[in-house]
Motif scaffolding. Structure first.
Motif, mmCIF file in Angstrom:
data_model
loop_
_atom_site.group_PDB
_atom_site.id
_atom_site.type_symbol
_atom_site.label_atom_id
_atom_site.label_comp_id
_atom_site.label_asym_id
_atom_site.label_seq_id
_atom_site.Cartn_x
_atom_site.Cartn_y
_atom_site.Cartn_z
ATOM 1 N N VAL A 139 -12.792 -58.770 -97.125
ATOM 2 C CA VAL A 139 -13.674 -57.926 -97.919
ATOM 3 C C VAL A 139 -15.042 -57.917 -97.241
ATOM 4 O O VAL A 139 -15.513 -58.931 -96.725
ATOM 5 C CB VAL A 139 -13.757 -58.450 -99.370
ATOM 6 N N GLY A 140 -15.660 -56.742 -97.209
ATOM 7 C CA GLY A 140 -16.963 -56.574 -96.569
ATOM 8 C C GLY A 140 -16.890 -55.959 -95.183
ATOM 9 O O GLY A 140 -17.880 -55.432 -94.681
ATOM 10 N N GLU A 141 -15.726 -56.005 -94.573
ATOM 11 C CA GLU A 141 -15.526 -55.465 -93.228
ATOM 12 C C GLU A 141 -15.345 -53.943 -93.293
ATOM 13 O O GLU A 141 -14.736 -53.421 -94.216
ATOM 14 C CB GLU A 141 -14.280 -56.092 -92.612
ATOM 15 N N GLU A 142 -15.852 -53.232 -92.289
ATOM 16 C CA GLU A 142 -15.596 -51.796 -92.190
ATOM 17 C C GLU A 142 -14.335 -51.570 -91.370
ATOM 18 O O GLU A 142 -14.135 -52.213 -90.338
ATOM 19 C CB GLU A 142 -16.758 -51.055 -91.528
ATOM 20 N N ILE A 143 -13.499 -50.643 -91.852
ATOM 21 C CA ILE A 143 -12.310 -50.256 -91.096
ATOM 22 C C ILE A 143 -12.419 -48.774 -90.725
ATOM 23 O O ILE A 143 -13.144 -48.022 -91.361
ATOM 24 C CB ILE A 143 -11.005 -50.532 -91.867
ATOM 25 N N THR A 144 -11.697 -48.417 -89.677
ATOM 26 C CA THR A 144 -11.614 -47.035 -89.231
ATOM 27 C C THR A 144 -10.146 -46.641 -89.246
ATOM 28 O O THR A 144 -9.315 -47.320 -88.637
ATOM 29 C CB THR A 144 -12.192 -46.887 -87.806
ATOM 30 N N VAL A 145 -9.842 -45.561 -89.957
ATOM 31 C CA VAL A 145 -8.472 -45.081 -90.071
ATOM 32 C C VAL A 145 -8.392 -43.731 -89.368
ATOM 33 O O VAL A 145 -9.231 -42.857 -89.588
ATOM 34 C CB VAL A 145 -8.058 -44.930 -91.549
ATOM 35 N N THR A 146 -7.380 -43.566 -88.521
ATOM 36 C CA THR A 146 -7.173 -42.311 -87.808
ATOM 37 C C THR A 146 -5.761 -41.810 -88.077
ATOM 38 O O THR A 146 -4.806 -42.590 -88.088
ATOM 39 C CB THR A 146 -7.372 -42.506 -86.292
ATOM 40 N N LYS A 156 8.320 -27.229 -93.464
ATOM 41 C CA LYS A 156 7.284 -27.700 -94.381
ATOM 42 C C LYS A 156 6.966 -29.184 -94.206
ATOM 43 O O LYS A 156 6.039 -29.699 -94.818
ATOM 44 C CB LYS A 156 7.683 -27.419 -95.830
ATOM 45 N N VAL A 157 7.710 -29.887 -93.365
ATOM 46 C CA VAL A 157 7.529 -31.332 -93.182
ATOM 47 C C VAL A 157 6.575 -31.609 -92.025
ATOM 48 O O VAL A 157 6.748 -31.102 -90.916
ATOM 49 C CB VAL A 157 8.879 -32.033 -92.946
ATOM 50 N N LEU A 158 5.568 -32.438 -92.309
ATOM 51 C CA LEU A 158 4.532 -32.794 -91.335
ATOM 52 C C LEU A 158 4.633 -34.288 -91.029
ATOM 53 O O LEU A 158 4.807 -35.098 -91.943
ATOM 54 C CB LEU A 158 3.146 -32.501 -91.915
ATOM 55 N N THR A 159 4.491 -34.633 -89.760
ATOM 56 C CA THR A 159 4.536 -36.029 -89.358
ATOM 57 C C THR A 159 3.202 -36.396 -88.713
ATOM 58 O O THR A 159 2.702 -35.658 -87.855
ATOM 59 C CB THR A 159 5.687 -36.286 -88.371
ATOM 60 N N PHE A 160 2.661 -37.528 -89.128
ATOM 61 C CA PHE A 160 1.380 -38.017 -88.628
ATOM 62 C C PHE A 160 1.543 -39.412 -88.061
ATOM 63 O O PHE A 160 2.210 -40.266 -88.659
ATOM 64 C CB PHE A 160 0.354 -38.111 -89.771
ATOM 65 N N ALA A 161 0.914 -39.659 -86.912
ATOM 66 C CA ALA A 161 0.736 -41.026 -86.427
ATOM 67 C C ALA A 161 -0.515 -41.551 -87.111
ATOM 68 O O ALA A 161 -1.540 -40.866 -87.153
ATOM 69 C CB ALA A 161 0.559 -41.039 -84.912
ATOM 70 N N VAL A 162 -0.432 -42.750 -87.672
ATOM 71 C CA VAL A 162 -1.579 -43.346 -88.351
ATOM 72 C C VAL A 162 -1.887 -44.704 -87.737
ATOM 73 O O VAL A 162 -0.982 -45.434 -87.319
ATOM 74 C CB VAL A 162 -1.352 -43.468 -89.877
ATOM 75 N N GLU A 163 -3.182 -44.985 -87.679
ATOM 76 C CA GLU A 163 -3.630 -46.273 -87.151
ATOM 77 C C GLU A 163 -4.926 -46.650 -87.852
ATOM 78 O O GLU A 163 -5.754 -45.784 -88.141
ATOM 79 C CB GLU A 163 -3.868 -46.198 -85.644
ATOM 80 N N ALA A 164 -5.077 -47.930 -88.131
ATOM 81 C CA ALA A 164 -6.325 -48.434 -88.698
ATOM 82 C C ALA A 164 -6.759 -49.648 -87.895
ATOM 83 O O ALA A 164 -5.932 -50.424 -87.417
ATOM 84 C CB ALA A 164 -6.142 -48.804 -90.165
ATOM 85 N N ARG A 165 -8.084 -49.791 -87.757
ATOM 86 C CA ARG A 165 -8.672 -50.906 -87.010
ATOM 87 C C ARG A 165 -9.816 -51.478 -87.801
ATOM 88 O O ARG A 165 -10.507 -50.756 -88.503
ATOM 89 C CB ARG A 165 -9.257 -50.422 -85.691
ATOM 90 N N ASP A 166 -10.036 -52.758 -87.649
ATOM 91 C CA ASP A 166 -11.290 -53.351 -88.093
ATOM 92 C C ASP A 166 -12.071 -53.717 -86.834
ATOM 93 O O ASP A 166 -11.734 -53.234 -85.739
ATOM 94 C CB ASP A 166 -11.072 -54.533 -89.051
ATOM 95 N N SER A 167 -13.087 -54.535 -86.944
ATOM 96 C CA SER A 167 -13.918 -54.820 -85.768
ATOM 97 C C SER A 167 -13.211 -55.687 -84.737
ATOM 98 O O SER A 167 -13.685 -55.808 -83.605
ATOM 99 C CB SER A 167 -15.224 -55.501 -86.195
ATOM 100 N N ARG A 168 -12.078 -56.262 -85.094
ATOM 101 C CA ARG A 168 -11.393 -57.187 -84.189
ATOM 102 C C ARG A 168 -10.115 -56.632 -83.565
ATOM 103 O O ARG A 168 -9.782 -56.979 -82.443
ATOM 104 C CB ARG A 168 -11.054 -58.470 -84.936
ATOM 105 N N ALA A 169 -9.371 -55.805 -84.341
ATOM 106 C CA ALA A 169 -8.029 -55.440 -83.871
ATOM 107 C C ALA A 169 -7.470 -54.271 -84.656
ATOM 108 O O ALA A 169 -8.029 -53.864 -85.674
ATOM 109 C CB ALA A 169 -7.089 -56.645 -84.032
ATOM 110 N N VAL A 170 -6.312 -53.794 -84.194
ATOM 111 C CA VAL A 170 -5.520 -52.849 -84.967
ATOM 112 C C VAL A 170 -4.976 -53.607 -86.170
ATOM 113 O O VAL A 170 -4.463 -54.725 -86.035
ATOM 114 C CB VAL A 170 -4.354 -52.281 -84.126
#
Length: 138
Positions: free
Chosen positions: A84-91, A100-114
């Motif tokens: 808690v308190g850490e910023e994450i980045t989600v792409t 009609k079906v869409l596929t997305f690659a998703v990834e999230a990172r914090d300051s240290r790692a995926v």
């Protein structure tokens, strides 16, 4: 407007490869302790939700009334804890359109790692038809 008189479903093949990114500071409401766990870290359901809304951001300009997207599936791994308190980045990146079906690659990172990597599926649906089905199930 019924599904038969709605404008045609948007053609999205030309936006394959488009990405969106969202930044989020993990707060107390995002903690696993809010999900009946006793560890004060980012909860997996919150991380999955963030990957969904980031995927929705990818197509925010392309999907307009009477259309919307709904979540279909996740095949994602939450691979590292984030305090808690850490910023994450989600792409999220649109990788495939199959009707009609869409596929997305998703990834999230914090300051240290995926912290999350995977695939999220969504479908383009007519909002009125979806709400009608929902009302029938209520």
């Amino acid at each position: 407007m019924s599904d038969t008189t709605a404008p045609p479903r948007p053609v999205l093949d030309s936006v394959v490869g488009k990405s969106a990114t969202r930044h989020h500071v993990v707060g107390p409401r995002d903690s696993a302790t809010a999900w009946e766990n006793d560890v004060d870290v980012l909860a997996t359901p919150i991380l999955l939700w963030l990957s969904e809304v980031t995927a929705m951001d990818v197509l925010s300009e392309e999907i307009t009334t009477p259309w919307m997207t709904v979540g279909l599936n996740h095949d994602s791994a939450h691979v590292a804890p984030t305090p808690v308190g850490e910023e994450i980045t989600v792409t999220a990146t649109l990788t495939e359109v199959d009707g009609k079906v869409l596929t997305f690659a998703v990834e999230a990172r914090d300051s240290r790692a995926v912290i999350l990597r995977g695939v999220h599926g969504r479908a383009v649906v007519n909002r009125e038809a979806f709400e009608k089905k929902l009302a029938e199930r209520a």
